[in-house]
Structures are given as C-alpha cells and as structure tokens.
Design a protein around this motif. Sequence first.
Motif, PDB file in Angstrom:
ATOM      1  N   UNK A  89      29.937  -8.829  63.269  1.00  0.00           N
ATOM      2  CA  UNK A  89      29.609  -7.632  64.042  1.00  0.00           C
ATOM      3  C   UNK A  89      28.354  -7.851  64.873  1.00  0.00           C
ATOM      4  N   UNK A  90      27.314  -8.376  64.239  1.00  0.00           N
ATOM      5  CA  UNK A  90      26.048  -8.627  64.934  1.00  0.00           C
ATOM      6  C   UNK A  90      26.244  -9.641  66.052  1.00  0.00           C
ATOM      7  N   UNK A  91      26.999 -10.704  65.776  1.00  0.00           N
ATOM      8  CA  UNK A  91      27.234 -11.704  66.819  1.00  0.00           C
ATOM      9  C   UNK A  91      27.987 -11.096  67.992  1.00  0.00           C
ATOM     10  N   UNK A  92      29.047 -10.337  67.718  1.00  0.00           N
ATOM     11  CA  UNK A  92      29.824  -9.744  68.807  1.00  0.00           C
ATOM     12  C   UNK A  92      28.962  -8.820  69.659  1.00  0.00           C
ATOM     13  N   UNK A  93      28.166  -7.989  69.020  1.00  0.00           N
ATOM     14  CA  UNK A  93      27.291  -7.079  69.764  1.00  0.00           C
ATOM     15  C   UNK A  93      26.236  -7.827  70.575  1.00  0.00           C
ATOM     16  N   UNK A  94      25.589  -8.797  69.955  1.00  0.00           N
ATOM     17  CA  UNK A  94      24.533  -9.532  70.672  1.00  0.00           C
ATOM     18  C   UNK A  94      25.115 -10.388  71.796  1.00  0.00           C
ATOM     19  N   UNK A  95      26.271 -10.996  71.579  1.00  0.00           N
ATOM     20  CA  UNK A  95      26.895 -11.796  72.631  1.00  0.00           C
ATOM     21  C   UNK A  95      27.313 -10.917  73.809  1.00  0.00           C
ATOM     22  N   UNK A  96      27.833  -9.736  73.516  1.00  0.00           N
ATOM     23  CA  UNK A  96      28.217  -8.800  74.571  1.00  0.00           C
ATOM     24  C   UNK A  96      26.986  -8.365  75.357  1.00  0.00           C
ATOM     25  N   UNK A  97      25.912  -8.107  74.657  1.00  0.00           N
ATOM     26  CA  UNK A  97      24.668  -7.726  75.321  1.00  0.00           C
ATOM     27  C   UNK A  97      24.150  -8.859  76.211  1.00  0.00           C
ATOM     28  N   UNK A  98      24.181 -10.088  75.710  1.00  0.00           N
ATOM     29  CA  UNK A  98      23.749 -11.247  76.499  1.00  0.00           C
ATOM     30  C   UNK A  98      24.599 -11.380  77.759  1.00  0.00           C
ATOM     31  N   UNK A  99      25.910 -11.246  77.614  1.00  0.00           N
ATOM     32  CA  UNK A  99      26.789 -11.349  78.776  1.00  0.00           C
ATOM     33  C   UNK A  99      26.475 -10.267  79.809  1.00  0.00           C
ATOM     34  N   UNK A 100      26.237  -9.051  79.350  1.00  0.00           N
ATOM     35  CA  UNK A 100      25.930  -7.949  80.267  1.00  0.00           C
ATOM     36  C   UNK A 100      24.583  -8.168  80.954  1.00  0.00           C
TER      37      UNK A 100
END
Length: 129
Positions: free
Chosen positions: A52-63
């Motif tokens: 969950x943390x990885x998915x959220x942080x990766x999405x934030x990085x991409x944005x």
Amino acid sequence: MNYYFIAAAILGLLTCIGHFTYGVSQYLKPMLVASFDPVAKAVMHCVFHYVSVFLLSATLVLAVCGLDLVSYMQGISLILFVALNFALFAVWQIYFAFFSDINSPFKHLFQWILFSSISALSLMGIYLT
C-alpha cells in the motif's frame, strides 16, 4: 509537464483504488480470517500495507515528476526506480501465474497488466520526451 508520467500516475491511482477496495475485500479480509499461523498472518498483513505504501508513494512520485515539481535529474532517478519496481512486480506475477495451480490464473492475477503499463509509460516518459 510530462504526459507519460501523468498517465502512469493516473494508472497508479487506479491501482491504489483497486488495492484499497478490491484488494481489501478479496485478499486481505479473507486472509485475516483464514486459519493459519498467527505470525505468518501478521507478516502478510504487514506486507499488504507495505505494498500500500509503495503504491501510494510511487503514484505520488509519478504525479510530482509529471507536473515538473522536482528537478529533471532527480525525477529521472525516481522514475527509473519506480519503473523498475513495477516491471519486476509484473514479471514475478506473470511467472507465478504460469506455474501456479490456479484455474484461469490470469483472471485472478491480472495486476501485471497495470504494473507493466505503469512501467512502460514511465520509461516512455524518460526516453520519448
């Protein structure tokens, strides 16, 4: 603005939504009520939330990188890390689908499509812009 990164972030957001809705109801909750070792159950509960943390942080990085809110050089390193992780997630899921005893494994292990798409869009954002 990098539209490939933005598209990857949108797919990442959809992946997060699926993880917190479908993933919780279809995988996390049944696993928590299953009868097996409590330590293994606790570890798997933690692993679900690590993802969950990885998915959220990766999405934030991409944005953030897609909106050019970080420097180009820092962004490229972050995006390469995210792309590599999602590519490896996809490869491992395809591998396990091929060698599992699950009926219709690609129906149940479908996340590789999202993972490989996020990885591909991330790499396209680096190499095609």
